[in-house]
Scaffold this active site. Structure first.
Site, PDB file in Angstrom:
ATOM      1  CG  ASN A   1      -3.102  -4.107  14.422  1.00  0.00           C
ATOM      2  OD1 ASN A   1      -2.854  -5.307  14.543  1.00  0.00           O
ATOM      3  ND2 ASN A   1      -2.340  -3.280  13.721  1.00  0.00           N
TER       4      ASN A   1
ATOM      5  NE  ARG B   1      -2.624  -5.310   9.790  1.00  0.00           N
ATOM      6  CZ  ARG B   1      -1.628  -4.485   9.553  1.00  0.00           C
ATOM      7  NH1 ARG B   1      -1.437  -3.461  10.345  1.00  0.00           N
ATOM      8  NH2 ARG B   1      -0.843  -4.673   8.530  1.00  0.00           N
TER       9      ARG B   1
ATOM     10  CG  HIS C   1       2.647  -4.967   4.441  1.00  0.00           C
ATOM     11  ND1 HIS C   1       3.926  -5.373   4.121  1.00  0.00           N
ATOM     12  CD2 HIS C   1       2.659  -4.720   5.764  1.00  0.00           C
ATOM     13  CE1 HIS C   1       4.678  -5.364   5.196  1.00  0.00           C
ATOM     14  NE2 HIS C   1       3.929  -4.971   6.218  1.00  0.00           N
TER      15      HIS C   1
ATOM     16  NE  ARG D   1       9.248  -9.124  10.337  1.00  0.00           N
ATOM     17  CZ  ARG D   1       8.069  -8.628   9.927  1.00  0.00           C
ATOM     18  NH1 ARG D   1       7.418  -9.215   8.947  1.00  0.00           N
ATOM     19  NH2 ARG D   1       7.547  -7.571  10.483  1.00  0.00           N
TER      20      ARG D   1
ATOM     21  CD  GLU E   1      -1.261  -0.904   7.247  1.00  0.00           C
ATOM     22  OE1 GLU E   1      -0.713  -0.036   7.969  1.00  0.00           O
ATOM     23  OE2 GLU E   1      -0.758  -2.008   7.024  1.00  0.00           O
TER      24      GLU E   1
END
Ligand code: ADP
Length: 405
Positions: free
Chosen positions: A10, A95, A183, A243, A381
């Protein structure tokens, strides 16, 4: 070690996170270690730990020695090789944030695929180039290694068109301005876990709240994603650590025309200085906000749980009702007070929390009589990526076998 191994990568702008899985009997996956090299180009620092938390490596280099992703990857592989008997991993799963309109499943990487994925860089300029960098480096240096790209957008690709659109002229849709959702690897993992741990709702209408430093929610109907709070980019939907989440596009116009801000400045503001951090003026970390008695910290947390509840209503509407609610990721898994505040806002939907089960962090945290079953399920994940990579490895081998026959 002689067993086959799978490396999961990742890659971010200045770090590469990695995990190594061993393939056991009947293709059971066992996590061997996880690590990261961070500070690429500045203060490169490699660490890795086994599942017991023991440090396997802790090394630093001068910034000039490890100043690119390929150089950092060389250090990771230099550490890995002796750990896995001098071999290379059988497959590397990556990823990749954006599969664009084209990719709705994990994909074996080739030069052609990399070219197509590079076309989506404008859709995710902060993430896509970093995700692709290690793929390109391995393609160049170890082309014999099978690589599989796993997309954060893929799980949402089956959304109905009405959920996939912005109400802007059609030409923008054709060029890829769509509501993708992110996601997806986390939601896919949770959807699968639900079949095991909560079969009574797995085929029903479930809202999943992935609440980490990035946060979004997914409407899962009969195990498939039908709606998401995130859209074109990972800026939309819930407020996050830094964010803002959903924001009237007019605010961006105001920043440009009245504040004279450039696209880069607005990007920096929206990705780094908004959300919980911007609202509180204190921190992007829920733990720090919970520990603070500053009213702005309370406002930021109230805003967060209020928005989760608002979006739950939206996602329930997308599914025509709700049978289950799942909390996951850093905040969802570890912050009982946030779960309690969200659940209180959802009593009108029929969710009744068991405060005791919630405080203990049990798997099921709703009361028996609750109309909406509520669960806390840790996401994984990386395991999802490893499983996709293993599937690709097995199909690849089967394909090669067929060709020989
Ligand atoms: P990501 O993978 O998106 O970086 P995580 O899923 O690891 O994020 O979540 C990170 C966030 O989880 C942190 O910013 C922090 O706010 C929150 N978090 C972690 N542990 C706790 C805790 N015990 N209580 C409250 N919040 C927590």
């Amino acid at each position: 070690m002689t067993a086959e191994t799978i490396l999961v990568v990742n890659a971010g702008s200045s770090s590469i996170k990695f995990q190594l899985f061993e393939v056991g009997a009947r293709d059971q996956l066992k996590r061997r270690f996880k690590g990261q090299i961070e500070g690429i180009g500045a203060h490169p620092h490699l660490i890795a730990k086994n599942p017991e938390g023991e440090l396997l490596v802790d090394e630093t280099w001068p910034g000039a020695e490890v100043n690119t992703v390929p150089a950092a990857l060389d250090k990771v592989i230099g550490f890995l090789r002796p750990q896995i008997g001098g071999k290379l991993p059988a497959v590397v799963g990556h990823r990749v944030v954006h599969g664009g309109p084209d990719y709705s499943a994990p994909t074996v990487v080739s030069e052609l695929v990399v070219d197509r994925l590079s076309r989506f860089v404008p859709l995710a300029p902060l993430h896509q180039p970093n995700n692709l960098a290690p793929i390109k480096a391995i393609l160049q240096r170890q082309p014999q290694v099978l690589q599989v790209a796993c997309f954060d957008t893929a799980f949402h690709r089956g959304h109905p068109e009405v959920a996939d659109r912005f109400a802007i002229p059609d030409a923008f849709y054709a060029e890829g301005v769509r509501r993708y959702g992110f996601h997806g690897l986390s939601y896919e993992y949770i959807a699968r876990q639900l079949r095991e741990v909560a079969p009574e709702i797995a085929g029903g209408r479930v809202v999943i709240a992935h609440l980490g430093s990035g946060a979004s929610m997914c409407a899962l109907s009969s195990g498939r994603s039908v709606e998401s709070t995130m859209g074109f980019t990972a800026l939309d939907g819930l407020p996050m650590g830094t964010r803002p989440g959903q924001l009237d596009a007019g605010v961006v116009l105001y920043l440009m025309s009245e504040k004279g801000m450039s696209a880069k400045e607005i990007e920096r503001l929206l990705y780094n200085d908004c959300g919980l951090k911007g609202l509180s003026g204190i921190s992007n970390d829920v733990r720090e906000l919970q520990a603070s008695d500053d009213p702005r910290a309370k406002l930021a947390l109230d805003y967060f749980t209020y928005r989760i509840a608002l979006f739950t209503g939206m996602l329930a509407a997308a599914m025509g009702g709700i049978d289950g609610f799942v909390f996951t990721a850093g905040i969802g898994e570890n912050a009982p007070a946030i779960r309690e505040a969200v659940a209180q806002r959802l009593t009108w939907l029929g969710l009744e929390l068991s405060s005791k089960a919630n405080a203990k962090g049990e798997l099921k945290i709703s009361r028996k009589r609750s109309l909406v079953a509520c669960y806390v399920i840790p996401t994984d994940e990386e395991l999802m990526i490893a499983e996709h990579a293993l599937d690709a490895l097995r199909s690849h081998a089967a394909g090669a076998e067929e060709k020989r026959a």
